[in-house]
Every structure is written in structure tokens, then in C-alpha cells.
Motif scaffolding. Sequence first.
Motif, PDB file in Angstrom:
ATOM      1  N   LEU A  69       0.818  -1.212   0.000  1.00 16.57           N
ATOM      2  CA  LEU A  69       0.000   0.000   0.000  1.00 16.57           C
ATOM      3  C   LEU A  69       0.850   1.259   0.000  1.00 16.57           C
ATOM      4  CD1 LEU A  69      -2.713   1.450   0.148  1.00 16.57           C
ATOM      5  CD2 LEU A  69      -2.641   1.152   2.641  1.00 16.57           C
ATOM      6  N   VAL A  70       1.906   1.307   0.802  1.00 14.71           N
ATOM      7  CA  VAL A  70       2.742   2.514   0.866  1.00 14.71           C
ATOM      8  C   VAL A  70       3.338   2.826  -0.509  1.00 14.71           C
ATOM      9  CG1 VAL A  70       4.851   1.301   1.630  1.00 14.71           C
ATOM     10  CG2 VAL A  70       4.529   3.734   2.176  1.00 14.71           C
ATOM     11  N   ASP A  71       3.753   1.796  -1.260  1.00 12.73           N
ATOM     12  CA  ASP A  71       4.296   2.026  -2.606  1.00 12.73           C
ATOM     13  C   ASP A  71       3.195   2.451  -3.571  1.00 12.73           C
ATOM     14  OD1 ASP A  71       6.794   1.351  -1.662  1.00 12.73           O
ATOM     15  OD2 ASP A  71       6.795  -0.659  -2.530  1.00 12.73           O
ATOM     16  N   ALA A  72       2.015   1.867  -3.431  1.00  9.11           N
ATOM     17  CA  ALA A  72       0.891   2.226  -4.302  1.00  9.11           C
ATOM     18  C   ALA A  72       0.541   3.707  -4.141  1.00  9.11           C
ATOM     19  CB  ALA A  72      -0.316   1.353  -3.984  1.00  9.11           C
ATOM     20  N   LEU A  73       0.758   4.242  -2.971  1.00  6.57           N
ATOM     21  CA  LEU A  73       0.446   5.648  -2.711  1.00  6.57           C
ATOM     22  C   LEU A  73       1.584   6.595  -3.077  1.00  6.57           C
ATOM     23  CD1 LEU A  73      -1.312   5.276   0.753  1.00  6.57           C
ATOM     24  CD2 LEU A  73      -2.407   5.727  -1.451  1.00  6.57           C
ATOM     25  N   THR A  74       2.824   6.119  -3.022  1.00  2.00           N
ATOM     26  CA  THR A  74       3.970   7.024  -3.143  1.00  2.00           C
ATOM     27  C   THR A  74       4.837   6.812  -4.378  1.00  2.00           C
ATOM     28  OG1 THR A  74       5.353   5.560  -1.793  1.00  2.00           O
ATOM     29  CG2 THR A  74       4.092   7.262  -0.628  1.00  2.00           C
ATOM     30  N   GLY A  75       4.620   5.741  -5.128  1.00  4.42           N
ATOM     31  CA  GLY A  75       5.433   5.469  -6.319  1.00  4.42           C
ATOM     32  C   GLY A  75       6.447   4.372  -6.055  1.00  4.42           C
ATOM     33  N   VAL A  87      14.775  -8.488 -17.870  1.00  6.45           N
ATOM     34  CA  VAL A  87      13.958  -7.978 -16.772  1.00  6.45           C
ATOM     35  C   VAL A  87      13.695  -6.519 -17.104  1.00  6.45           C
ATOM     36  CG1 VAL A  87      13.838  -7.464 -14.318  1.00  6.45           C
ATOM     37  CG2 VAL A  87      14.900  -9.599 -15.086  1.00  6.45           C
ATOM     38  N   LEU A  88      12.419  -6.202 -17.292  1.00  5.53           N
ATOM     39  CA  LEU A  88      12.023  -4.846 -17.667  1.00  5.53           C
ATOM     40  C   LEU A  88      11.628  -4.096 -16.403  1.00  5.53           C
ATOM     41  CD1 LEU A  88      11.433  -2.919 -20.074  1.00  5.53           C
ATOM     42  CD2 LEU A  88       9.077  -3.764 -19.984  1.00  5.53           C
ATOM     43  N   ARG A  89      12.356  -3.035 -16.079  1.00  8.52           N
ATOM     44  CA  ARG A  89      12.039  -2.218 -14.902  1.00  8.52           C
ATOM     45  C   ARG A  89      11.109  -1.091 -15.330  1.00  8.52           C
ATOM     46  NH1 ARG A  89      16.232  -0.978 -10.359  1.00  8.52           N
ATOM     47  NH2 ARG A  89      15.386  -3.011  -9.809  1.00  8.52           N
ATOM     48  N   VAL A  90       9.933  -1.057 -14.701  1.00  8.42           N
ATOM     49  CA  VAL A  90       8.914  -0.073 -15.052  1.00  8.42           C
ATOM     50  C   VAL A  90       8.708   0.860 -13.870  1.00  8.42           C
ATOM     51  CG1 VAL A  90       6.517   0.255 -15.778  1.00  8.42           C
ATOM     52  CG2 VAL A  90       7.814  -1.734 -16.597  1.00  8.42           C
ATOM     53  N   ASN A  91       8.831   2.153 -14.125  1.00  5.52           N
ATOM     54  CA  ASN A  91       8.667   3.164 -13.094  1.00  5.52           C
ATOM     55  C   ASN A  91       7.188   3.564 -13.016  1.00  5.52           C
ATOM     56  OD1 ASN A  91       9.305   5.076 -11.161  1.00  5.52           O
ATOM     57  ND2 ASN A  91      10.058   6.573 -12.633  1.00  5.52           N
ATOM     58  N   VAL A  92       6.602   3.459 -11.826  1.00  6.59           N
ATOM     59  CA  VAL A  92       5.202   3.832 -11.623  1.00  6.59           C
ATOM     60  C   VAL A  92       5.182   5.011 -10.662  1.00  6.59           C
ATOM     61  CG1 VAL A  92       2.928   3.063 -10.849  1.00  6.59           C
ATOM     62  CG2 VAL A  92       4.475   1.442 -11.973  1.00  6.59           C
ATOM     63  N   VAL A  95      -0.555   7.351  -8.428  1.00 11.37           N
ATOM     64  CA  VAL A  95      -1.184   6.644  -7.315  1.00 11.37           C
ATOM     65  C   VAL A  95      -1.925   5.451  -7.918  1.00 11.37           C
ATOM     66  CG1 VAL A  95      -2.956   6.778  -5.514  1.00 11.37           C
ATOM     67  CG2 VAL A  95      -1.398   8.706  -5.885  1.00 11.37           C
ATOM     68  N   VAL A  96      -1.659   4.261  -7.394  1.00 14.79           N
ATOM     69  CA  VAL A  96      -2.270   3.047  -7.931  1.00 14.79           C
ATOM     70  C   VAL A  96      -3.625   2.845  -7.256  1.00 14.79           C
ATOM     71  CG1 VAL A  96      -2.052   0.550  -8.159  1.00 14.79           C
ATOM     72  CG2 VAL A  96      -0.052   2.014  -8.488  1.00 14.79           C
ATOM     73  N   LYS A  97      -4.681   3.075  -8.044  1.00 11.82           N
ATOM     74  CA  LYS A  97      -6.062   2.856  -7.584  1.00 11.82           C
ATOM     75  C   LYS A  97      -6.473   1.442  -7.970  1.00 11.82           C
ATOM     76  CE  LYS A  97      -6.968   7.720  -8.381  1.00 11.82           C
ATOM     77  NZ  LYS A  97      -7.542   8.704  -9.260  1.00 11.82           N
ATOM     78  N   PRO A  98      -7.617   0.951  -7.461  1.00 10.38           N
ATOM     79  CA  PRO A  98      -8.003  -0.442  -7.755  1.00 10.38           C
ATOM     80  C   PRO A  98      -8.085  -0.807  -9.238  1.00 10.38           C
ATOM     81  CG  PRO A  98      -9.304   0.389  -5.944  1.00 10.38           C
ATOM     82  CD  PRO A  98      -8.501   1.559  -6.461  1.00 10.38           C
ATOM     83  N   THR A  99      -8.452   0.118 -10.106  1.00 11.41           N
ATOM     84  CA  THR A  99      -8.586  -0.208 -11.529  1.00 11.41           C
ATOM     85  C   THR A  99      -7.403   0.275 -12.371  1.00 11.41           C
ATOM     86  OG1 THR A  99      -9.833   1.830 -11.913  1.00 11.41           O
ATOM     87  CG2 THR A  99     -11.106  -0.178 -11.415  1.00 11.41           C
ATOM     88  N   TYR A 100      -6.359   0.773 -11.727  1.00 12.53           N
ATOM     89  CA  TYR A 100      -5.208   1.344 -12.436  1.00 12.53           C
ATOM     90  C   TYR A 100      -4.451   0.267 -13.207  1.00 12.53           C
ATOM     91  CZ  TYR A 100      -0.730   3.699 -13.193  1.00 12.53           C
ATOM     92  OH  TYR A 100       0.398   4.236 -13.753  1.00 12.53           O
ATOM     93  N   THR A 101      -4.062   0.592 -14.426  1.00 17.31           N
ATOM     94  CA  THR A 101      -3.175  -0.276 -15.206  1.00 17.31           C
ATOM     95  C   THR A 101      -2.076   0.591 -15.798  1.00 17.31           C
ATOM     96  OG1 THR A 101      -4.515  -0.042 -17.213  1.00 17.31           O
ATOM     97  CG2 THR A 101      -4.939  -1.977 -15.844  1.00 17.31           C
ATOM     98  N   LYS A 102      -0.908   0.007 -15.922  1.00 19.05           N
ATOM     99  CA  LYS A 102       0.233   0.679 -16.553  1.00 19.05           C
ATOM    100  C   LYS A 102       0.488  -0.045 -17.871  1.00 19.05           C
ATOM    101  CE  LYS A 102       4.036   3.307 -16.405  1.00 19.05           C
ATOM    102  NZ  LYS A 102       4.032   4.746 -16.275  1.00 19.05           N
TER     103      LYS A 102
END
Length: 147
Positions: A69-75, A87-92, A95-102
Motif C-alpha cells: 500500500l505505501v508504494d501504491a500511494l507514493t510510487g 527484466v524490464l524495470r517499469v517506473n510507476v 497513485v495506484v487505484k483499484p482499476t489502475y493499469t500501466k
Amino acid sequence: TAGRDAEKVFELNIKPGWKAGTKLTFPNEGDEYGPTGQAQDIVFVVKEKPHEHFQREGHDLVYKAKVPLVDALTGFKVDVPMLDNRVLRVNVQDVVKPTYTKIVRGEGMPRAKEPGQKGDLVITFDVVWPTRLDDNTKAQLKALLPR
């Protein structure tokens, strides 16, 4: 079957990106059937095996990442183990909400009919919530987070 070997080995050249259900036909290589003695076709149908990390949706690959949760809120950064052993590193940063997709363009399955083109990598997120919080932590969260 008259005039043919009882056993024959077929080599199947499966191309990257072929979808489940793609058919490979070897005309007149099967058993002879009926009064005409016409040899039947042999048809192989491509079937996909389940993968431990990905689900396929057309040309796109879907990857589900677990994130605290802390990462979902802060990146955060998510490392995705790709099919070609990268290995593909993806920067997010959102804020990750329940329906969020990258979506990472061009990192999905090859398009068999469009050489050099690929689908997308679609990352969905399973946010891991804490199982309990002490009163002090709850008070700090209430003070920090907007209502």
C-alpha cells in the motif's frame, strides 16, 4: 496405406506471436479414407500453455504485480521478467487505484502478420494492505491523508 511409409515425422515451424487456434495443414498426408482412397489432410492446431507470469489477451501480455500500500500511494519500480529473459524495470509514479493499469507500448507478443510490430505489456496491480495498524499509526495517517 499403399505406397507410403507407415510413420512420418512432421516438422512444425511455430512462429512467434501465433495465437491459440492457428492451424498448420499438411495436405494429403493422412490416412486414405473412403471408396476413392483419397489421402486426408493432417491438421495441427496451436494450443497455448499457461504461463506463470503472464496471461495473453490478443497481442497484449498482462502481468499482475503485487505492491504494498505505501508504494501504491507514493510510487515505486516494478521488475517484470520478460519472455525473452530480460527484466524490464517499469517506473510507476501515479497513485495506484483499484482499476489502475500501466501500459508499456511494444512489449507484448509479436504480431505474426505485422513483422517488427508487437502488442503491449499491460501491468495490473494487486495492492497489499496491512493486516493491522496501531493507534499511533492510524492517527498519523489521519493527519497526513486527505479526506
